[in-house]
Design a protein around this motif. Structure first.
Motif, PDB file in Angstrom:
ATOM      1  N   ALA A  97       0.853  -1.195   0.049  1.00 53.72           N
ATOM      2  CA  ALA A  97      -0.079  -0.040   0.068  1.00 53.72           C
ATOM      3  C   ALA A  97       0.748   1.226  -0.174  1.00 53.72           C
ATOM      4  CB  ALA A  97      -0.901  -0.166   1.134  1.00 53.72           C
ATOM      5  N   LYS A  98       1.952   1.219   0.828  1.00 53.47           N
ATOM      6  CA  LYS A  98       2.943   2.357   0.900  1.00 53.47           C
ATOM      7  C   LYS A  98       3.391   2.692  -0.350  1.00 53.47           C
ATOM      8  CE  LYS A  98       7.331   3.349   2.603  1.00 53.47           C
ATOM      9  NZ  LYS A  98       8.471   3.091   3.537  1.00 53.47           N
ATOM     10  N   TYR A  99       4.115   1.698  -1.059  1.00 56.23           N
ATOM     11  CA  TYR A  99       4.717   2.042  -2.529  1.00 56.23           C
ATOM     12  C   TYR A  99       3.820   2.124  -3.551  1.00 56.23           C
ATOM     13  CZ  TYR A  99       9.132   1.353   0.082  1.00 56.23           C
ATOM     14  OH  TYR A  99      10.141   1.624   0.790  1.00 56.23           O
ATOM     15  N   ASN A 100       2.490   1.264  -3.759  1.00 57.66           N
ATOM     16  CA  ASN A 100       1.738   1.777  -4.575  1.00 57.66           C
ATOM     17  C   ASN A 100       1.094   2.881  -4.722  1.00 57.66           C
ATOM     18  OD1 ASN A 100       1.298  -0.667  -6.680  1.00 57.66           O
ATOM     19  ND2 ASN A 100       0.324  -1.987  -4.975  1.00 57.66           N
ATOM     20  N   ALA A 101       0.999   3.943  -3.456  1.00 54.71           N
ATOM     21  CA  ALA A 101       0.373   5.256  -3.290  1.00 54.71           C
ATOM     22  C   ALA A 101       1.251   6.122  -4.117  1.00 54.71           C
ATOM     23  CB  ALA A 101       0.354   5.407  -1.902  1.00 54.71           C
ATOM     24  N   THR A 102       2.683   5.576  -4.233  1.00 49.29           N
ATOM     25  CA  THR A 102       3.694   6.462  -4.952  1.00 49.29           C
ATOM     26  C   THR A 102       3.702   6.482  -6.483  1.00 49.29           C
ATOM     27  OG1 THR A 102       5.515   4.987  -4.920  1.00 49.29           O
ATOM     28  CG2 THR A 102       5.058   6.495  -2.848  1.00 49.29           C
ATOM     29  N   ALA A 105      -0.998   4.699 -12.084  1.00 55.29           N
ATOM     30  CA  ALA A 105      -1.699   3.336 -12.408  1.00 55.29           C
ATOM     31  C   ALA A 105      -1.056   2.913 -13.589  1.00 55.29           C
ATOM     32  CB  ALA A 105      -3.115   3.617 -12.603  1.00 55.29           C
TER      33      ALA A 105
END
Length: 184
Positions: A97-102, A105
């Motif tokens: 979740a932490k890294y996907n948020a950066t 898409a």
């Protein structure tokens, strides 16, 4: 903890068997030993990835993952033993979740390429997928806990995401698969 290995060359494996953590012996090509070996190989590739430039927090998280993988190898080495728990899987979910948020898409497939660090993360991802397949195979032959399988499944996803982050850290971006490129 005392010394566990007083010598490395024991010669006890010369006949094609190896000792497990519970004192029993098994063939060196058993599904359990294959799974242990795949996890060990993954851990070694993560060690190589850690030689690359990356954000400090990512480095610390990968070192923690290396320790988890060592524990996972220990769990696989002792039939019926459990070291990887739900909290380990949840930690990987939080990192995803932490890294996907950066990241933006994905709109296209990406190639396992870019910076050297990102490319090594992709190698780790593919070795992790092999370790997952080995653990699934072991689970079909013997009873094992569910968390090791879940852990490596999440870890392979995380390694994919980290490869994307590492490309950006190096000043690049995803290397896109070009389905319309001129072929052959």
């Amino acid at each position: 903890m005392g010394n566990r290995l007083s010598k490395i060359a024991t010669r006890t494996g010369d006949g094609g068997t190896t000792g497990l953590g519970d004192g029993s012996r098994t063939d060196k090509d058993s599904v359990r030993i294959i799974a242990i070996g795949d996890v060990d190989e993954l851990n070694s590739h993560l060690g190589l990835l850690l030689c690359e430039d990356m954000p400090d927090d990512m480095r610390d998280e990968l070192v923690t993952i290396q320790h988890d993988l060592f524990d996972l190898g220990g769990e696989l080495c002792i039939p019926g033993y459990q070291m990887i728990k739900e909290a380990h899987v949840e930690r990987l979910d939080a990192l995803l979740a932490k890294y996907n948020a950066t990241l933006p898409a994905l709109t296209e497939f990406i190639l396992p390429a870019g910076s050297r660090a990102a490319s090594q993360a992709h190698i780790c991802r593919t070795v992790c997928r092999r370790a997952e397949r080995s653990i699934v195979t072991l689970g079909k032959a013997e009873t094992i806990h569910e968390h090791p399988r879940q852990y490596v499944n999440r870890l392979s996803d995380l390694l994919f995401v980290l490869a994307r982050v590492l490309n950006r850290h190096a000043g690049g971006s995803d290397v896109l698969w070009q389905h319309e490129r001129k072929r052959g």
